[in-house]
Design a protein around this motif. Structure first.
Motif, PDB file in Angstrom:
ATOM      1  N   ARG A  30     -29.572 -29.448  -0.886  1.00  0.00           N
ATOM      2  CA  ARG A  30     -30.548 -29.752  -1.935  1.00  0.00           C
ATOM      3  C   ARG A  30     -31.829 -28.948  -1.695  1.00  0.00           C
ATOM      4  N   PRO A  31     -31.716 -27.630  -1.798  1.00  0.00           N
ATOM      5  CA  PRO A  31     -32.930 -26.825  -1.601  1.00  0.00           C
ATOM      6  C   PRO A  31     -33.824 -26.898  -2.829  1.00  0.00           C
ATOM      7  N   LEU A  32     -35.078 -26.585  -2.640  1.00  0.00           N
ATOM      8  CA  LEU A  32     -35.987 -26.424  -3.768  1.00  0.00           C
ATOM      9  C   LEU A  32     -35.607 -25.131  -4.485  1.00  0.00           C
ATOM     10  N   VAL A  33     -35.891 -25.058  -5.769  1.00  0.00           N
ATOM     11  CA  VAL A  33     -35.560 -23.860  -6.540  1.00  0.00           C
ATOM     12  C   VAL A  33     -36.235 -22.637  -5.929  1.00  0.00           C
ATOM     13  N   ARG A  34     -37.489 -22.775  -5.505  1.00  0.00           N
ATOM     14  CA  ARG A  34     -38.178 -21.613  -4.916  1.00  0.00           C
ATOM     15  C   ARG A  34     -37.463 -21.123  -3.662  1.00  0.00           C
ATOM     16  N   ASP A  35     -36.910 -22.055  -2.858  1.00  0.00           N
ATOM     17  CA  ASP A  35     -36.178 -21.655  -1.654  1.00  0.00           C
ATOM     18  C   ASP A  35     -34.848 -21.012  -2.017  1.00  0.00           C
ATOM     19  N   LEU A  36     -34.221 -21.514  -3.051  1.00  0.00           N
ATOM     20  CA  LEU A  36     -32.958 -20.937  -3.520  1.00  0.00           C
ATOM     21  C   LEU A  36     -33.174 -19.508  -4.005  1.00  0.00           C
ATOM     22  N   LEU A  37     -34.273 -19.265  -4.707  1.00  0.00           N
ATOM     23  CA  LEU A  37     -34.583 -17.922  -5.212  1.00  0.00           C
ATOM     24  C   LEU A  37     -34.889 -16.931  -4.088  1.00  0.00           C
ATOM     25  N   ARG A  38     -35.271 -17.441  -2.931  1.00  0.00           N
ATOM     26  CA  ARG A  38     -35.590 -16.572  -1.791  1.00  0.00           C
ATOM     27  C   ARG A  38     -34.377 -16.254  -0.916  1.00  0.00           C
ATOM     28  N   LEU A  39     -33.242 -16.845  -1.196  1.00  0.00           N
ATOM     29  CA  LEU A  39     -32.062 -16.621  -0.352  1.00  0.00           C
ATOM     30  C   LEU A  39     -31.625 -15.164  -0.397  1.00  0.00           C
ATOM     31  N   LYS A  40     -31.289 -14.656   0.737  1.00  0.00           N
ATOM     32  CA  LYS A  40     -30.801 -13.281   0.881  1.00  0.00           C
ATOM     33  C   LYS A  40     -29.489 -13.329   1.659  1.00  0.00           C
ATOM     34  N   GLN A  41     -28.817 -12.203   1.726  1.00  0.00           N
ATOM     35  CA  GLN A  41     -27.594 -12.093   2.514  1.00  0.00           C
ATOM     36  C   GLN A  41     -27.894 -12.526   3.954  1.00  0.00           C
ATOM     37  N   ASP A  42     -26.975 -13.264   4.547  1.00  0.00           N
ATOM     38  CA  ASP A  42     -27.054 -13.790   5.920  1.00  0.00           C
ATOM     39  C   ASP A  42     -28.000 -14.980   6.058  1.00  0.00           C
ATOM     40  N   ALA A  43     -28.564 -15.472   4.960  1.00  0.00           N
ATOM     41  CA  ALA A  43     -29.382 -16.679   5.025  1.00  0.00           C
ATOM     42  C   ALA A  43     -28.468 -17.860   5.365  1.00  0.00           C
ATOM     43  N   VAL A  44     -29.043 -18.881   5.967  1.00  0.00           N
ATOM     44  CA  VAL A  44     -28.294 -20.085   6.319  1.00  0.00           C
ATOM     45  C   VAL A  44     -28.790 -21.228   5.441  1.00  0.00           C
ATOM     46  N   LEU A  45     -27.866 -21.887   4.759  1.00  0.00           N
ATOM     47  CA  LEU A  45     -28.192 -23.007   3.884  1.00  0.00           C
ATOM     48  C   LEU A  45     -27.641 -24.282   4.534  1.00  0.00           C
ATOM     49  N   PRO A  46     -28.498 -25.112   5.129  1.00  0.00           N
ATOM     50  CA  PRO A  46     -28.030 -26.317   5.814  1.00  0.00           C
ATOM     51  C   PRO A  46     -27.394 -27.308   4.845  1.00  0.00           C
ATOM     52  N   LEU A  47     -26.310 -27.929   5.281  1.00  0.00           N
ATOM     53  CA  LEU A  47     -25.612 -28.945   4.495  1.00  0.00           C
ATOM     54  C   LEU A  47     -25.918 -30.331   5.040  1.00  0.00           C
ATOM     55  N   ASP A  48     -25.526 -31.348   4.277  1.00  0.00           N
ATOM     56  CA  ASP A  48     -25.774 -32.735   4.668  1.00  0.00           C
ATOM     57  C   ASP A  48     -24.669 -33.305   5.564  1.00  0.00           C
TER      58      ASP A  48
END
Length: 93
Positions: A30-48
């Motif tokens: 559940r990232p914020l939209v601004r954080d989602l827009l900043r995602l780049k290749q090799d970024a890590v998106l933590p899950l619940d």
């Protein structure tokens, strides 16, 4: 063990040959939209969820089973799911 009161009609039912898509859910983010827009290749998106938590199997939005991720025997790196719980789809429970 088969139940004589229950008739297995899968041989005569043409719908048993129709493929379906099962979605395996390993977790949600559940990232914020601004954080989602900043995602780049090799970024890590933590899950619940944790790595060893069960995964959930869905057909559409219907939960049909839970299981554990495992590697396909003899096929290094290929994932599979070992079912640990299965919904009673016949009786809707």
């Amino acid at each position: 063990m088969s139940d004589p009161a229950r008739t297995d009609t899968s041989a005569s039912n043409p719908f048993t040959q129709v493929p379906i898509e099962i979605t395996i859910s390993v977790g949600k983010a559940r990232p914020l939209v601004r954080d989602l827009l900043r995602l780049k290749q090799d970024a890590v998106l933590p899950l619940d969820r944790r790595v060893d938590d069960p995964v959930e199997l869905y057909v559409g939005d219907k939960l049909i089973a839970r299981g554990e991720l495992t590697e396909v025997e003899g096929e290094a790196g290929k994932l599979a799911v070992r079912l640990t719980e299965v919904a009673d789809l016949q009786n809707g429970l």
